[in-house]
Design an enzyme around this catalytic site. Sequence first.
Site, PDB file in Angstrom:
ATOM      1  CD  GLU A 105      -2.884  -1.167   2.362  1.00 51.57           C
ATOM      2  OE1 GLU A 105      -2.343  -1.482   3.445  1.00 51.57           O
ATOM      3  OE2 GLU A 105      -4.083  -0.894   2.251  1.00 51.57           O
ATOM      4  CD  GLU A 125      -3.299  -6.139   3.808  1.00 58.01           C
ATOM      5  OE1 GLU A 125      -3.310  -6.923   2.821  1.00 58.01           O
ATOM      6  OE2 GLU A 125      -2.717  -5.043   3.792  1.00 58.01           O
TER       7      GLU A 125
HETATM    8  N1  3HC Z   1       4.577  -7.529  11.734  1.00 50.91           N
HETATM    9  C1  3HC Z   1       5.324  -7.932  12.785  1.00 50.91           C
HETATM   10  N2  3HC Z   1       6.176  -8.967  12.736  1.00 50.91           N
HETATM   11  C2  3HC Z   1       6.284  -9.629  11.575  1.00 50.91           C
HETATM   12  C3  3HC Z   1       5.530  -9.282  10.443  1.00 50.91           C
HETATM   13  C4  3HC Z   1       4.648  -8.169  10.551  1.00 50.91           C
HETATM   14  N3  3HC Z   1       3.908  -7.751   9.518  1.00 50.91           N
HETATM   15  N4  3HC Z   1       5.843 -10.117   9.447  1.00 50.91           N
HETATM   16  C5  3HC Z   1       6.762 -10.967   9.932  1.00 50.91           C
HETATM   17  N5  3HC Z   1       7.035 -10.665  11.220  1.00 50.91           N
HETATM   18  C6  3HC Z   1       8.006 -11.334  12.095  1.00 50.91           C
HETATM   19  C7  3HC Z   1       7.686 -12.783  12.341  1.00 50.91           C
HETATM   20  O1  3HC Z   1       6.794 -12.929  13.420  1.00 50.91           O
HETATM   21  C8  3HC Z   1       9.049 -13.351  12.628  1.00 50.91           C
HETATM   22  O2  3HC Z   1       9.364 -13.011  13.964  1.00 50.91           O
HETATM   23  P1  3HC Z   1      10.291 -13.975  14.858  1.00 50.91           P
HETATM   24  O3  3HC Z   1      11.581 -14.082  14.131  1.00 50.91           O
HETATM   25  O4  3HC Z   1      10.326 -13.287  16.155  1.00 50.91           O
HETATM   26  O5  3HC Z   1       9.543 -15.282  14.901  1.00 50.91           O
HETATM   27  C9  3HC Z   1       9.961 -12.545  11.708  1.00 50.91           C
HETATM   28  O6  3HC Z   1       9.229 -11.360  11.383  1.00 50.91           O
HETATM   29  C10 3HC Z   1      10.329 -13.245  10.429  1.00 50.91           C
HETATM   30  O7  3HC Z   1       9.144 -13.734   9.814  1.00 50.91           O
HETATM   31  P2  3HC Z   1       9.077 -15.192   9.155  1.00 50.91           P
HETATM   32  O8  3HC Z   1       9.643 -16.191  10.089  1.00 50.91           O
HETATM   33  O9  3HC Z   1       7.684 -15.371   8.697  1.00 50.91           O
HETATM   34  O10 3HC Z   1      10.081 -15.008   7.934  1.00 50.91           O
HETATM   35  P3  3HC Z   1       9.949 -15.471   6.431  1.00 50.91           P
HETATM   36  O11 3HC Z   1      11.155 -14.963   5.758  1.00 50.91           O
HETATM   37  O12 3HC Z   1       9.619 -16.911   6.361  1.00 50.91           O
HETATM   38  O13 3HC Z   1       8.681 -14.701   5.837  1.00 50.91           O
HETATM   39  C11 3HC Z   1       7.278 -12.810   5.360  1.00 50.91           C
HETATM   40  C12 3HC Z   1       8.688 -13.313   5.730  1.00 50.91           C
HETATM   41  C13 3HC Z   1       6.903 -13.315   3.970  1.00 50.91           C
HETATM   42  C14 3HC Z   1       7.296 -11.321   5.392  1.00 50.91           C
HETATM   43  C15 3HC Z   1       6.254 -13.387   6.384  1.00 50.91           C
HETATM   44  O14 3HC Z   1       6.715 -13.102   7.681  1.00 50.91           O
HETATM   45  C16 3HC Z   1       4.878 -12.819   6.266  1.00 50.91           C
HETATM   46  O15 3HC Z   1       4.099 -13.271   5.461  1.00 50.91           O
HETATM   47  N6  3HC Z   1       4.559 -11.824   7.121  1.00 50.91           N
HETATM   48  C17 3HC Z   1       3.228 -11.276   7.213  1.00 50.91           C
HETATM   49  C18 3HC Z   1       2.947 -10.313   6.084  1.00 50.91           C
HETATM   50  C19 3HC Z   1       1.585  -9.731   6.248  1.00 50.91           C
HETATM   51  O16 3HC Z   1       0.621 -10.399   6.544  1.00 50.91           O
HETATM   52  N7  3HC Z   1       1.475  -8.423   6.049  1.00 50.91           N
HETATM   53  C20 3HC Z   1       0.232  -7.739   6.167  1.00 50.91           C
HETATM   54  C21 3HC Z   1       0.082  -7.244   7.552  1.00 50.91           C
HETATM   55  S1  3HC Z   1      -1.503  -6.536   7.846  1.00 50.91           S
HETATM   56  C22 3HC Z   1      -1.415  -4.998   7.144  1.00 50.91           C
HETATM   57  O17 3HC Z   1      -0.447  -4.660   6.527  1.00 50.91           O
HETATM   58  C23 3HC Z   1      -2.614  -4.125   7.400  1.00 50.91           C
HETATM   59  C24 3HC Z   1      -2.627  -2.920   6.506  1.00 50.91           C
HETATM   60  O18 3HC Z   1      -3.388  -3.172   5.362  1.00 50.91           O
HETATM   61  C25 3HC Z   1      -3.227  -1.742   7.203  1.00 50.91           C
END
Ligand code: 3HC
Length: 697
Positions: A105, A125
Amino acid sequence: MSEVVSYNREGAIGVITVNYPPVNALGHAVRTGLLEALKQGQTDSDAKALLLVCDGRTFVAGADIREFGKPMQEPALGTVIDTFEDSDKPVVAAIHGTALGGGLELALGCHYRIALASAKVGLPEVKLGLLPGAGGTQRLPRLTGARKALEMITTGEFVKAEAALEAGIIDAVAQGDNIRTVGLEYAAKLVDEDKPVRRVRDINDKITADRGSEVFKEFRKGLASKARGLFSPFKCVDAVEAAFTLPFEEGKKRERELFMECMESPQRDGLVHAFFAEREVSKVPGLAKDTPVRDVASVGIIGAGTMGGGIAMNFANAGIPVTIVDVKQEALDKGLGVIRKNYENSAKKGRITPAQVEERMALITTSLSYDAFKDVDLVIEAVFENMDIKKQIFSQLDKVCKPGAILASNTSTLDIDEIASATSRPEDVVGMHFFSPANVMKLLENVRGSKTSDEVKATVMAVAKKIGKVGVMVGNCYGFVGNRMLHRRGAEATALVNEGASPQQVDKVLTDLGFPMGQFAMSDLAGIDVGYSIRKERRKAGEDIPANWMDTLAEEGRLGQKTMAGVYKYEEGNRKPVVDPKVDELIAGFRKEQGIEPRDITDQEILERCMYVMVNEGAKILEEGIAARALDIDIVWIYGYGFPAYRGGPMFWADQVGVKTIYDTVKRFHDTVGGDQWKPSALLAKLAGEDKKFGDL
Ligand code: 3HC
């Protein structure tokens, strides 16, 4: 100056860099820092264009999920993004790794987007029970049109850079690997060509073209079955549709309202819990982070049946050679045939290429002799559940396998220590319990024996990750975590039918809760004979398991889907369970024989008896240290048995229902019905007494 966002100038380009490991999530400090850095860029008269780039492994991967449920601290993400879009100097987002959720975004609020070929973008999301809440539902369709935006936003799937370029989401794909260099070159070119700011909010041709389209109706219809029980996918469609029916600013307001509805839904709570729990399970309490991990470069499997074959596929998929051993050539040939068919089906569906089918098949060899295991790093035994046979196998493995090889059993119920006692190296013996179908289900229950070494524990957890499974470390007891709880539920479900419920009534209560199938449809899938032979063994061992109508089914040869008839009947080529009046007769006959007067059973009683019995058993599992944390149990159930992730797993669900409510009911059943299954867990009693939750442990 912000610690996590910096500003510097390189030539005519003002560079805004985010550095907030691990994934540059948009926490409060980042949002504040972005606004400060943007302001610096605006006032820097030598900067003709601005570049937004991230340090570390990825572009911004979204809002900071850890801030959800807490009071929002200004500036809101939407404000930050609008301010970027308002900039009168062109802003370029340079994307590497993944631009996800709020991250994408933010990039959509910039005026140009370039990505490395290896990058991916997405709005995931929905997987957290949300919708893009910082303008994503209004800006993305302005670039892609309605269909692609709906596809991305309702599934949350990631899109690779090339496809994102084709869809109009980004403006260029760069071949280099240094994102800062690539971004600087691109921005400098824009300056040279005197390119203007280009705000997505003002791009309206695709909005006009798709206004009034039938596509929204089509998506809602599709979601009715695909997203059954879920809340946010439908809200995603509403939000995207608003981009086509309202002016941009009003559309954003509508998006915000829908986003808040999702944010406040218990499903968001459950899905966020599941997100973090999935990551937490890989950190095994008591197992040091730096525990050495053995190299697993080749694998042996004993048993070419459905389970052995499925397990073999996981390793071949990960490029690891596998040797399958069975006692008969016919079994090996049949097993290989099934594996090939599975791969060919995947190729037909376009999931893999025909060349990949051959590559994977080439990694799988077979043998009739254990000598083939001489050099392998890991052997997984996957023969049927019989302790004597398993012990014989492990004693043979002990003789053949090289020192340091890991000897694993795929047993789903048996004692790992007893199996290990058949070897001279119990420290190398471990359980690796795959879930059927093993090439599909994501769970791997790794079972530690009392003598399993830390190195072996760490290695099997690493193996899970390598083959794309979610590994959960559990202790050794009958049925471990998953099946121990499942058997309690199964016995209760069967008893409910003994007493007067119909199998389909029980199943419906479970599917209404969100399970993909009920207890009895699942028994038909697994085979009625499986539970029957387990009960026979346990009765032989002296356990008091009363006769039930499922035994009668097995004795009549109704073994489930494989015989086209079990609790339900099946039609050729269709796995849909069909109610069979013959089974109603069989149940009625059984009740008569046992002198049971059937009574009306409410759905609420079914829910309580099937689910609370599991929670009570889960609490005992925690009490005994079989599972280290409630979240380990939740993940076992989400990935092993299709527990609806939006309810967060059985223990998280229990917290939402109320531990005290569950304890009181368990105690009431114990006082009225009795039985070991209703003996309240001491931990459940303690939590109820202290008004605490499993999540507080
Ligand atoms: N916020 C906070 N922490 C996050 C995060 C996030 N969005 N995304 C990942 N992390 C943290 C994980 O909890 C993990 O923490 P840890 O090491 O303490 O366990 C660390 O980052 C690494 O994450 P992964 O183990 O998952 O690492 P990968 O390399 O396998 O994957 C990734 C990376 C593809 C970025 C995956 O973490 C992921 O899919 N994250 C979520 C992405 C997501 O859903 N984003 C949307 C959020 S909602 C939003 O944006 C609302 C908006 O529209 C207003």
